[in-house]
Design an enzyme around this catalytic site. Structure first.
Site, PDB file in Angstrom:
ATOM      1  N   ASP A   7       5.139  -4.679   6.190  1.00 30.10           N
ATOM      2  CA  ASP A   7       5.672  -5.999   6.550  1.00 30.10           C
ATOM      3  C   ASP A   7       5.589  -7.027   5.424  1.00 30.10           C
ATOM      4  O   ASP A   7       6.437  -7.914   5.332  1.00 30.10           O
ATOM      5  CB  ASP A   7       5.087  -6.521   7.875  1.00 30.10           C
ATOM      6  CG  ASP A   7       3.590  -6.576   7.866  1.00 30.10           C
ATOM      7  OD1 ASP A   7       2.993  -6.227   6.832  1.00 30.10           O
ATOM      8  OD2 ASP A   7       3.017  -6.974   8.896  1.00 30.10           O
ATOM      9  N   ASP A  49       2.074   0.100  11.757  1.00 31.22           N
ATOM     10  CA  ASP A  49       2.028  -1.190  12.464  1.00 31.22           C
ATOM     11  C   ASP A  49       3.314  -2.003  12.288  1.00 31.22           C
ATOM     12  O   ASP A  49       3.268  -3.227  12.203  1.00 31.22           O
ATOM     13  CB  ASP A  49       0.812  -2.004  11.986  1.00 31.22           C
ATOM     14  CG  ASP A  49       0.837  -2.256  10.492  1.00 31.22           C
ATOM     15  OD1 ASP A  49       1.633  -1.607   9.781  1.00 31.22           O
ATOM     16  OD2 ASP A  49       0.057  -3.102  10.022  1.00 31.22           O
ATOM     17  N   GLY A 106       0.839  -1.211   0.000  1.00 34.01           N
ATOM     18  CA  GLY A 106       0.000   0.000   0.000  1.00 34.01           C
ATOM     19  C   GLY A 106       0.862   1.245   0.000  1.00 34.01           C
ATOM     20  O   GLY A 106       1.834   1.323   0.751  1.00 34.01           O
ATOM     21  N   THR A 146       4.113   2.905   5.583  1.00 32.87           N
ATOM     22  CA  THR A 146       2.699   2.502   5.621  1.00 32.87           C
ATOM     23  C   THR A 146       1.971   3.500   6.506  1.00 32.87           C
ATOM     24  O   THR A 146       2.520   3.937   7.516  1.00 32.87           O
ATOM     25  CB  THR A 146       2.504   1.071   6.174  1.00 32.87           C
ATOM     26  OG1 THR A 146       1.133   0.928   6.585  1.00 32.87           O
ATOM     27  CG2 THR A 146       3.373   0.750   7.358  1.00 32.87           C
ATOM     28  N   ARG A 153       1.136  -5.363  -5.316  1.00 37.27           N
ATOM     29  CA  ARG A 153       1.297  -6.519  -4.414  1.00 37.27           C
ATOM     30  C   ARG A 153       1.466  -7.715  -5.354  1.00 37.27           C
ATOM     31  O   ARG A 153       0.498  -8.201  -5.924  1.00 37.27           O
ATOM     32  CB  ARG A 153       0.066  -6.681  -3.529  1.00 37.27           C
ATOM     33  CG  ARG A 153      -0.267  -5.438  -2.670  1.00 37.27           C
ATOM     34  CD  ARG A 153      -1.357  -5.762  -1.656  1.00 37.27           C
ATOM     35  NE  ARG A 153      -2.125  -4.601  -1.220  1.00 37.27           N
ATOM     36  CZ  ARG A 153      -1.840  -3.848  -0.159  1.00 37.27           C
ATOM     37  NH1 ARG A 153      -0.776  -4.087   0.549  1.00 37.27           N
ATOM     38  NH2 ARG A 153      -2.626  -2.848   0.173  1.00 37.27           N
ATOM     39  N   ASP A 159      -0.417   2.761   8.338  1.00 34.50           N
ATOM     40  CA  ASP A 159      -0.955   2.064   9.514  1.00 34.50           C
ATOM     41  C   ASP A 159      -0.075   2.147  10.762  1.00 34.50           C
ATOM     42  O   ASP A 159      -0.550   1.898  11.867  1.00 34.50           O
ATOM     43  CB  ASP A 159      -1.181   0.582   9.187  1.00 34.50           C
ATOM     44  CG  ASP A 159      -2.339   0.377   8.219  1.00 34.50           C
ATOM     45  OD1 ASP A 159      -3.031   1.367   7.914  1.00 34.50           O
ATOM     46  OD2 ASP A 159      -2.535  -0.759   7.767  1.00 34.50           O
ATOM     47  N   ARG A 169      -5.978  -2.193   9.083  1.00 34.18           N
ATOM     48  CA  ARG A 169      -6.488  -3.564   8.948  1.00 34.18           C
ATOM     49  C   ARG A 169      -6.218  -4.374  10.209  1.00 34.18           C
ATOM     50  O   ARG A 169      -7.076  -5.101  10.674  1.00 34.18           O
ATOM     51  CB  ARG A 169      -5.798  -4.199   7.739  1.00 34.18           C
ATOM     52  CG  ARG A 169      -6.464  -5.427   7.253  1.00 34.18           C
ATOM     53  CD  ARG A 169      -5.949  -5.918   5.932  1.00 34.18           C
ATOM     54  NE  ARG A 169      -4.645  -5.413   5.550  1.00 34.18           N
ATOM     55  CZ  ARG A 169      -4.254  -5.265   4.293  1.00 34.18           C
ATOM     56  NH1 ARG A 169      -5.091  -5.550   3.323  1.00 34.18           N
ATOM     57  NH2 ARG A 169      -3.056  -4.842   3.998  1.00 34.18           N
TER      58      ARG A 169
HETATM   59  O1  F6P Z   1      -1.610   0.330   3.541  1.00 32.46           O
HETATM   60  C1  F6P Z   1      -2.297  -0.256   4.573  1.00 32.46           C
HETATM   61  C2  F6P Z   1      -3.755  -0.216   4.257  1.00 32.46           C
HETATM   62  O2  F6P Z   1      -4.089   1.110   4.014  1.00 32.46           O
HETATM   63  C3  F6P Z   1      -4.668  -0.802   5.324  1.00 32.46           C
HETATM   64  O3  F6P Z   1      -4.974   0.050   6.366  1.00 32.46           O
HETATM   65  C4  F6P Z   1      -5.853  -1.181   4.492  1.00 32.46           C
HETATM   66  O4  F6P Z   1      -6.563  -2.218   5.112  1.00 32.46           O
HETATM   67  C5  F6P Z   1      -5.223  -1.654   3.230  1.00 32.46           C
HETATM   68  O5  F6P Z   1      -4.028  -0.967   3.106  1.00 32.46           O
HETATM   69  C6  F6P Z   1      -6.067  -1.493   2.008  1.00 32.46           C
HETATM   70  O6  F6P Z   1      -5.396  -2.066   0.934  1.00 32.46           O
HETATM   71  P1  F6P Z   1      -5.850  -1.969  -0.584  1.00 32.46           P
HETATM   72  O7  F6P Z   1      -5.408  -0.640  -1.107  1.00 32.46           O
HETATM   73  O8  F6P Z   1      -5.160  -3.084  -1.251  1.00 32.46           O
HETATM   74  O9  F6P Z   1      -7.339  -2.065  -0.613  1.00 32.46           O
END
Ligand code: F6P
Length: 328
Positions: free
Chosen positions: A107, A134, A15, A130, A76, A132, A176
């Protein structure tokens, strides 16, 4: 004797987060400072597999320190999860003469880097990026501060309409698996309740707390819900449950979503990115690998990549206490 480093690759993966461009700029300019070549790898591991590389120089990264997203794009990659995919990536790196790579991501990105390193003994240095926050071993990740400011601004606006209509708002924020964004923005925006995956408040306690708020004379209320919280099945069902059990409340839901990942990085994230990018390049030049750059007590340092992936960044219990008392 470590191999002499002549060319460093840099990529963003997973992300995106505000500050990634500032980190790319920092890696490129640090390479220029040390007179080594720098190559951008497009779309994370996917671009590595496909050999989608671009030579970067100091002028080529002008005007990006203030830009959200990532000029190198991100992905990803499913193919990188296979051994055959990783072998292709390795062949591409060798063909391009890349001696080490700076990974900017979370991670998932670091886990991929560790597996790759075990198979091919290829040096990676991670920069935690990120929203998050985390990642174990660092107090802050790139983009987190910007996301906090984005969320607080949005919640302030929602509060205007919540109080005009005397409504209760459930606002879902990203995270998440972690409640860092929810907890800090909840305090910063004066939320009545904050629901995070790390703490199970329980539905009954939440109802009691909202009842108390009403009795104490509050006409509107904000509940911040982290995406990964499990107290309700989802934020919409949570709002329905509360309306059913507390008919005195008129509830609305707002899911902030991906807007939290965009926007110009805050000054904090720009400075952090600049410091971390330089450190990553210097670690590579010192022959280091399998490390993540971190920041703790305003000092740039390192965490072992494996520890960063396996460890759990714990939320600060003091903040929970602060939020409880402030929402009185
Ligand atoms: O980058 C982390 C995050 O923003 C999370 O908080 C969220 O759940 C996820 O990515 C969403 O991912 P995507 O863009 O693949 O929907």
């Amino acid at each position: 004797m470590p191999k002499k480093i002549k060319k460093i690759g840099v990529m963003t993966s997973g992300g995106d987060s505000p500050g990634m461009n500032a980190a790319i700029r920092s890696v490129v300019r640090s390479c220029t400072h040390y007179r080594i070549e720098c190559v951008g790898i497009y779309r994370g591991y996917q671009g590595m597999i496909e050999g989608d590389f671009i030579k970067l120089d100091a002028r080529g990264v002008s005007g990006i320190i203030n830009k959200g997203g990532t000029i190198l794009k991100t992905a990803r990659s499913k193919a990188f999860r296979t051994k055959a995919g990783r072998k292709k990536a390795y062949d591409q790196l060798i063909k391009a003469g890349i001696d080490a790579v700076v990974l900017i991501g979370g991670d998932g990105t670091f886990t991929g880097g560790m597996v790759f390193n075990k198979e091919f003994d290829f040096p990676f240095i991670g920069i935690p990026g990120t929203i998050d926050n985390d990642i174990f071993g660092t107090t802050f990740t790139l983009g987190y501060d910007t996301a906090l400011n984005t969320v607080v601004e949005a919640v302030d606006k929602i509060r205007d309409t919540a109080s005009s209509h005397s409504r209760l708002f459930f606002i879902e924020v990203m995270g998440r698996d972690a409640g860092f964004i929810a907890l800090n923005t909840g305090i910063g925006a004066g939320a009545e309740e904050i629901l995070i995956p790390e703490e199970d408040l329980g539905l009954k306690r939440m109802l009691r707390s909202l009842q108390r708020s009403k009795r104490s004379g509050k006409s509107s209320s904000i509940v911040i819900v982290a995406e990964g919280d499990t107290i309700g099945k989802n934020v919409f069902e949570l709002a329905e449950y509360v309306e059913k059990n507390l008919p005195q409340y008129e509830a609305r839901v707002s899911v902030l979503g991906h807007m939290q990942r965009g926007g110009a990085p805050s000054c904090f994230d720009r400075v952090l990115a600049s410091r971390m990018g330089l450190k990553a390049v210097e670690l590579i030049l010192d022959g280091e690998k399998n490390l993540m750059v971190n920041i703790n007590n305003n000092k740039i340092g390192v965490t072992n990549l494996e520890k960063a992936v396996k460890g759990k960044h714990k939320i600060n219990q003091e903040l929970i206490r602060v939020s409880d008392i402030m929402s009185i």
